[in-house]
Design an enzyme around this catalytic site. Structure first.
Site, PDB file in Angstrom:
ATOM      1  N   ALA A 151       2.409  10.422  51.524  1.00  0.00           N
ATOM      2  CA  ALA A 151       1.506   9.557  52.278  1.00  0.00           C
ATOM      3  C   ALA A 151       2.249   8.658  53.254  1.00  0.00           C
ATOM      4  O   ALA A 151       1.657   7.730  53.820  1.00  0.00           O
ATOM      5  CB  ALA A 151       0.685   8.717  51.307  1.00  0.00           C
ATOM      6  N   ASN A 169       4.587   7.990  43.928  1.00  0.00           N
ATOM      7  CA  ASN A 169       5.203   8.985  44.804  1.00  0.00           C
ATOM      8  C   ASN A 169       5.805   8.364  46.061  1.00  0.00           C
ATOM      9  O   ASN A 169       6.893   8.729  46.486  1.00  0.00           O
ATOM     10  CB  ASN A 169       4.197  10.077  45.168  1.00  0.00           C
ATOM     11  CG  ASN A 169       3.928  10.978  43.978  1.00  0.00           C
ATOM     12  OD1 ASN A 169       4.748  11.097  43.078  1.00  0.00           O
ATOM     13  ND2 ASN A 169       2.749  11.590  43.956  1.00  0.00           N
ATOM     14  N   HIS A 227       1.070   1.441  54.319  1.00  0.00           N
ATOM     15  CA  HIS A 227       2.456   1.360  53.841  1.00  0.00           C
ATOM     16  C   HIS A 227       3.329   0.895  55.001  1.00  0.00           C
ATOM     17  O   HIS A 227       3.299   1.498  56.076  1.00  0.00           O
ATOM     18  CB  HIS A 227       2.936   2.723  53.333  1.00  0.00           C
ATOM     19  CG  HIS A 227       2.107   3.270  52.219  1.00  0.00           C
ATOM     20  ND1 HIS A 227       2.103   2.717  50.962  1.00  0.00           N
ATOM     21  CD2 HIS A 227       1.249   4.312  52.168  1.00  0.00           C
ATOM     22  CE1 HIS A 227       1.281   3.400  50.188  1.00  0.00           C
ATOM     23  NE2 HIS A 227       0.741   4.370  50.894  1.00  0.00           N
TER      24      HIS A 227
END
Lengths: 272, 272
Positions: free
Chosen positions: B125, B192, B222
């Site tokens: 991601a 992850n 993020h």
């Protein structure tokens, strides 16, 4: 161990050869070529494991190397790319700008498929290409803004017809706004970065480029914004120019070394 | 064409299988397995080219596939990883968090070298891992800040011992600050991403993690900052959660598809 042929023995080629020689890249440099015999001899003199200097660039891929690494020029990609793939060698390209010529791109792309070989393009002086190519199919816009000190922009073809005088710039100033296709011919120093962003994403006609001259910075900064259906990505890469090689970004050298290290390694490869 | 075995037939596995079936990934899905027979049958029913459902996960790599794609769980990586490599298959891992266990990492890393096989970890991601791994040797600090709506943080183990009540948060609030090693056990949904940043860069003990709950956002964001000798990289990845699969980021699916597409293709591969 993979065998490597090196095309181009300048700053970039030398750093790659030294990384192989030191064991950082687990391969063997078996053959090198440079148009300048002096440059290739000087490179070989710096290495413990001496590669053979071949007589012309085409001979590199006639030897049994696994990959030829181009660190020479766009001309080298144009002149030697197809024969490297025809000789069933993989090919790593530093002068990525050559691929903005669609006829070259198509010939090399088809040759990869036909001869079952792969061309590798390191991320150069930027990063985030893993993200761009993943969302390539649903990208709506991509822009790259490059900010440099005015002295780092000197000599660009753009200034031949522009009224802008770099010496008189005393605050951050937008020098150019346009698409990547126009930018690469006017600012040759930016060509690889613009080509990488274009090829990963939506092509050079649709990729927006902005060039900013900033007398208050000592960095070269690339700022990439990509908007797609699934969200937005913003990447800012601030490179401190290497004092010994101010024209070659250190990140461009490091990303080339990492790409070749991965090629030569059986290990855990992180990232798309 | 490369032959693919798929371990795990949930949301992620299904999207990968559909991308193979549609020709987007130029490979052949020959075998699949899921602990739930229902899940594997349901997946196969959606495909035009029907793979064989094998009886247990170990049988996947006993068939002549080129690569096994794990889209199941960290347990699947632990239980099947070594035998996949011993059977001389490449291995693509989605449940990257499993590799934060150093004994697992070391066993799989050594097996890659011994059996001359490669493990592939898609960028998940996030993005920018090309840059992080290139400057890995000279990184000074790496941090990742994740911002989500409070409802997206619910159920995390962190809240079992914390006094923070997610329902009462009415403005952007820092929930956690620590290193990646602690973060992954307390916030499993983030494992992850934290693992990928840690493995690309300076490891989970030195990677700083901040988790922010923001009731005013509908995105998962993020933000990664990496500082090294050669400069600074900042990556912001703003993901719109997929309404059909709010727990799986669409970018994580797309980066897995792109990684497997590259694996199956002889073409021009962009990025380090």
């Amino acid at each position: 161990m993979k065998k490597i042929g090196l095309l181009g023995c300048g700053v970039m080629g030398t750093q790659i050869a030294l990384a192989i020689d030191s064991g950082k890249i687990p391969g063997i440099l078996t053959h090198v070529y440079d148009d300048s015999k002096e440059a290739s001899s000087e490179l070989v003199s710096k290495l413990n494991n001496k590669p053979e200097i071949v007589e012309n660039s085409h001979l590199l891929s006639s030897h049994s190397v696994n990959i030829v690494v181009e660190a020479a020029s766009q001309n080298a990609v144009r002149d030697d790319g197809l024969s490297i793939l025809q000789n069933k060698r993989d090919f790593m390209i530093m002068s990525v700008g050559a691929l903005l010529d669609e006829s070259i791109y198509d010939i090399l792309y088809d040759a990869c498929d036909h001869f079952k070989k792969t061309i590798y393009l390191p991320s150069g002086a930027i990063a985030g290409l893993d993200g761009l190519k993943s969302i390539k199919g649903e990208l709506e816009s991509v822009s790259i803004t490059t900010t440099k000190h005015p002295r780092s922009l000197k000599g660009a073809q753009f200034f031949e017809t522009s009224e802008i005088n770099l010496d008189s710039i005393d605050s951050s100033t937008v020098i150019f706004e346009g698409n990547a296709r126009d930018a690469v011919s006017l600012f040759p120093a930016n060509v690889n970065v613009a080509a990488l962003v274009s090829l990963s994403g939506i092509g050079s006609d649709k990729t927006s480029v902005k060039i900013i001259a900033d007398p208050d910075t000592d960095k070269n900064t690339h700022h990439i914004e990509a908007v797609g259906k699934s969200g937005k990505m913003i990447f800012t890469i601030e490179n401190t120019p290497d004092p010994e090689n101010p024209k070659t970004s250190r990140l461009a050298i490091l990303s080339a070394i990492e790409t070749l290290r991965q090629y030569c390694s059986d290990d855990i490869q992180i990232g798309t």
